[in-house]
Design a protein around this motif. Sequence first.
Motif, PDB file in Angstrom:
ATOM      1  N   SER A  23       0.800  -1.218   0.000  1.00  0.00           N
ATOM      2  CA  SER A  23       0.000   0.000   0.000  1.00  0.00           C
ATOM      3  C   SER A  23       0.836   1.273   0.000  1.00  0.00           C
ATOM      4  O   SER A  23       0.323   2.328  -0.353  1.00  0.00           O
ATOM      5  CB  SER A  23      -0.922  -0.025   1.220  1.00  0.00           C
ATOM      6  N   ILE A  24       2.110   1.228   0.395  1.00  0.00           N
ATOM      7  CA  ILE A  24       2.920   2.435   0.558  1.00  0.00           C
ATOM      8  C   ILE A  24       3.158   3.148  -0.772  1.00  0.00           C
ATOM      9  O   ILE A  24       3.256   4.371  -0.816  1.00  0.00           O
ATOM     10  CB  ILE A  24       4.259   2.133   1.281  1.00  0.00           C
ATOM     11  N   GLY A  25       3.196   2.443  -1.872  1.00  0.00           N
ATOM     12  CA  GLY A  25       3.448   3.074  -3.157  1.00  0.00           C
ATOM     13  C   GLY A  25       2.256   3.814  -3.717  1.00  0.00           C
ATOM     14  O   GLY A  25       2.413   4.727  -4.538  1.00  0.00           O
ATOM     15  N   ASN A  26       1.041   3.493  -3.291  1.00  0.00           N
ATOM     16  CA  ASN A  26      -0.167   4.074  -3.870  1.00  0.00           C
ATOM     17  C   ASN A  26      -0.903   5.029  -2.936  1.00  0.00           C
ATOM     18  O   ASN A  26      -1.794   5.743  -3.388  1.00  0.00           O
ATOM     19  CB  ASN A  26      -1.133   2.965  -4.292  1.00  0.00           C
ATOM     20  N   ASN A  27      -0.589   5.038  -1.640  1.00  0.00           N
ATOM     21  CA  ASN A  27      -1.344   5.826  -0.672  1.00  0.00           C
ATOM     22  C   ASN A  27      -0.422   6.719   0.139  1.00  0.00           C
ATOM     23  O   ASN A  27       0.817   6.556   0.133  1.00  0.00           O
ATOM     24  CB  ASN A  27      -2.107   4.907   0.283  1.00  0.00           C
ATOM     25  N   LEU A  28      -1.022   7.643   0.871  1.00  0.00           N
ATOM     26  CA  LEU A  28      -0.276   8.465   1.810  1.00  0.00           C
ATOM     27  C   LEU A  28       0.214   7.596   2.960  1.00  0.00           C
ATOM     28  O   LEU A  28      -0.299   6.501   3.210  1.00  0.00           O
ATOM     29  CB  LEU A  28      -1.165   9.579   2.348  1.00  0.00           C
ATOM     30  N   PHE A  29       1.206   8.111   3.690  1.00  0.00           N
ATOM     31  CA  PHE A  29       1.784   7.330   4.781  1.00  0.00           C
ATOM     32  C   PHE A  29       0.752   7.016   5.865  1.00  0.00           C
ATOM     33  O   PHE A  29       0.675   5.889   6.351  1.00  0.00           O
ATOM     34  CB  PHE A  29       2.979   8.086   5.378  1.00  0.00           C
ATOM     35  N   LEU A  30      -0.054   8.009   6.241  1.00  0.00           N
ATOM     36  CA  LEU A  30      -1.059   7.799   7.287  1.00  0.00           C
ATOM     37  C   LEU A  30      -2.114   6.783   6.844  1.00  0.00           C
ATOM     38  O   LEU A  30      -2.514   5.911   7.619  1.00  0.00           O
ATOM     39  CB  LEU A  30      -1.738   9.132   7.647  1.00  0.00           C
TER      40      LEU A  30
END
Length: 142
Positions: A23-30
């Motif tokens: 998920s880190i590549g497509n979404n914000l960190f939070l």
Amino acid sequence: MIGTMRINVIVAAIAGVFTFALSIGNNLFLSTCLKSLYSFLILFVLTFGFRWVLGVMIGAEQAGGTFPSNPVEDSAVGQSLDMTTPDLDEETRELMKANLSDNNSLSSADMQFSPLNPPKLVTKNNLDPEQLAGALRRMSED
């Protein structure tokens, strides 16, 4: 239950890390951290359910597939069906006699059928057009 809490934590941690990595590549960190936390919690609870079902299945297997012995097993309780009805006692007979005598005292005129006669609906055929227009104007003002 089979296993320990360590199994729940390991399975849930693997799912959380896997969700975080994807998920880190497509979404914000939070957002990624929140989704990873949800994944961790859901798999932690699901692992409890899986361990419980597995424990029940293995527990039934080890018991030989039989139910625990019942202390009343040797008695004849539940082995036959009694199809006789009990005799009527005196109180029941008296109630039935009183009920029959009440029913016989009604006259045949009381027992006859009488249909329901609801009141007829009345319609007004001759309405004044000016009154109708006035009512319509008052309704449209509201």
